[in-house]
Structure formats: C-alpha cells, structure tokens
Design a protein around this motif. Structure first.
Motif, mmCIF file in Angstrom:
data_model
loop_
_atom_site.group_PDB
_atom_site.id
_atom_site.type_symbol
_atom_site.label_atom_id
_atom_site.label_comp_id
_atom_site.label_asym_id
_atom_site.label_seq_id
_atom_site.Cartn_x
_atom_site.Cartn_y
_atom_site.Cartn_z
ATOM 1 N N LEU A 140 -7.582 -4.798 8.558
ATOM 2 C CA LEU A 140 -7.033 -3.729 7.727
ATOM 3 C C LEU A 140 -7.788 -3.557 6.417
ATOM 4 C CD1 LEU A 140 -3.196 -4.145 8.321
ATOM 5 C CD2 LEU A 140 -4.743 -2.408 9.264
ATOM 6 N N LYS A 141 -8.377 -4.612 5.947
ATOM 7 C CA LYS A 141 -9.206 -4.508 4.734
ATOM 8 C C LYS A 141 -10.458 -3.684 5.035
ATOM 9 C CE LYS A 141 -9.648 -7.194 0.732
ATOM 10 N NZ LYS A 141 -8.445 -6.972 0.094
ATOM 11 N N HIS A 179 -10.801 -1.636 7.822
ATOM 12 C CA HIS A 179 -10.414 -0.363 8.447
ATOM 13 C C HIS A 179 -8.930 -0.117 8.160
ATOM 14 C CE1 HIS A 179 -14.190 -0.310 10.646
ATOM 15 N NE2 HIS A 179 -13.960 -1.566 10.976
ATOM 16 N N PRO A 180 -8.607 0.541 7.050
ATOM 17 C CA PRO A 180 -7.202 0.732 6.669
ATOM 18 C C PRO A 180 -6.357 1.509 7.689
ATOM 19 C CG PRO A 180 -8.648 1.211 4.822
ATOM 20 C CD PRO A 180 -9.522 1.028 6.025
ATOM 21 N N ALA A 190 -0.594 -0.798 8.811
ATOM 22 C CA ALA A 190 -1.525 0.187 8.250
ATOM 23 C C ALA A 190 -0.747 1.325 7.604
ATOM 24 C CB ALA A 190 -2.454 0.718 9.336
ATOM 25 N N LEU A 212 0.730 0.055 4.356
ATOM 26 C CA LEU A 212 -0.301 -0.038 3.325
ATOM 27 C C LEU A 212 -0.641 1.347 2.772
ATOM 28 C CD1 LEU A 212 -2.636 -2.727 4.881
ATOM 29 C CD2 LEU A 212 -1.505 -2.874 2.662
ATOM 30 N N THR A 213 -0.763 2.324 3.645
ATOM 31 C CA THR A 213 -1.076 3.686 3.229
ATOM 32 C C THR A 213 0.047 4.226 2.348
ATOM 33 O OG1 THR A 213 -2.352 4.087 5.228
ATOM 34 C CG2 THR A 213 -1.557 6.032 4.050
ATOM 35 N N LYS A 234 -0.106 2.571 -1.100
ATOM 36 C CA LYS A 234 -1.195 3.107 -1.920
ATOM 37 C C LYS A 234 -0.833 4.481 -2.448
ATOM 38 C CE LYS A 234 -4.897 0.468 0.142
ATOM 39 N NZ LYS A 234 -6.018 0.448 1.049
#
Length: 159
Positions: free
Chosen positions: A113-114, A116-117, A149, A152-153, A156
């Motif tokens: 994930l770092k 490829h988010p 993912a 995380l999106t 952000k």
C-alpha cells in the motif's frame, strides 16, 4: 555472543546475540515481540515477514547482526494502538481464520500500500505471492487490502 544495536519499531535496543542469530529469534526471544511468527524457518511461507527499511523481509533468514542501522518494523510497530487501516480492515472483514500467518500478511500488505495506494488485484497477487495461508483466506486477504486502501484514501482526503 556479541553486542548489537537493533532499531526496532522506532526504538534502539542493545542486545547480546550469537552472530548467526536470525532476526526472528532476536525479536521473539530477546525483545519479547512475539507478533512475528515462526512458520517454516526457510523463508518460504512469509509468517515471519517484517519490514526492513520499509521492504518486506523474512526475519527467519535475516541475521540480526547484518542489520546495522536499518529500521525494522514488526506488526507491533505498524500501529501501537492496532488502528492501522490494514488492522481495521482485517477486523472489519473478519479476514483471518486461524490467524497464524496474518502478521506476515499485514506487513507485506503495508509495503504494497505504500508503493501502490490503490492496488489492482494483479498487484496484490504479485506482492502477496510469498505469503502462504494454510487456511486459504486469500480472497478475504485481497478484500482486506482493498478495504484498507479505501480507508487510507479516505483518511488522506479528511486531512
């Protein structure tokens, strides 16, 4: 026995180890970080996966003496409160069955994930290919990575 300094989960630890001691045993037996599991001892199953300078590595095959100043992250260091999006997704989707391999799965997934988010199924399959699950929860693992993912999106976007 020789003295070494290991940088694990953001803290420096002075340890006395035989020069050929695998990182796995330094983590488990010397530092008491038992989240990293012994699986095969030959670097084939991925249960012992940790991040070394952000790259997934098999701790059973990595001599602790060879680390120097490299930073080691274990499952305990991914998020001290177990609130990392991968950990949240794993719980939300009930990803593990027996759970034995899951720390290694999560550590490999965190590196993915770092890099490829928003990974594709093909990217997930490639990144996770070295992590074996005896319970065959691969479909749930992939779903958990996609869910993380998304988390995380979202996180952000909220900043």
């Amino acid at each position: 026995m020789s003295k070494y300094t290991l940088n694990v989960n953001g803290k420096k630890h002075s340890v006395e180890l035989a020069p050929d001691t695998p990182l796995l045993w330094a983590l488990r037996d010397t530092l008491g970080l038992v989240g990293t599991k012994y699986g095969c001892g030959a670097g084939q199953c991925g249960a012992c996966t940790v991040l070394i300078d952000g790259v997934p590595q098999r701790s059973c095959m990595t001599p602790a003496a060879a680390l120097g100043n490299k930073k080691v992250t274990t499952i305990e260091g991914l998020d001290p409160t177990a609130a990392h999006p991968l950990q949240q997704a794993w719980l939300e989707l009930d990803v593990p069955q027996c759970g034995y391999c899951q720390a290694g799965q999560i550590m490999s997934a965190s590196a993915l994930l770092k890099a490829h988010p928003a990974p594709t199924d093909a990217q997930i399959d490639k990144a996770m290919a070295g992590n074996l699950c005896r319970c065959a929860t691969y479909v749930r693992i992939r779903a958990g990575i996609h869910r993380a993912a998304g988390l995380l999106t979202h996180a952000k976007g909220a900043k």
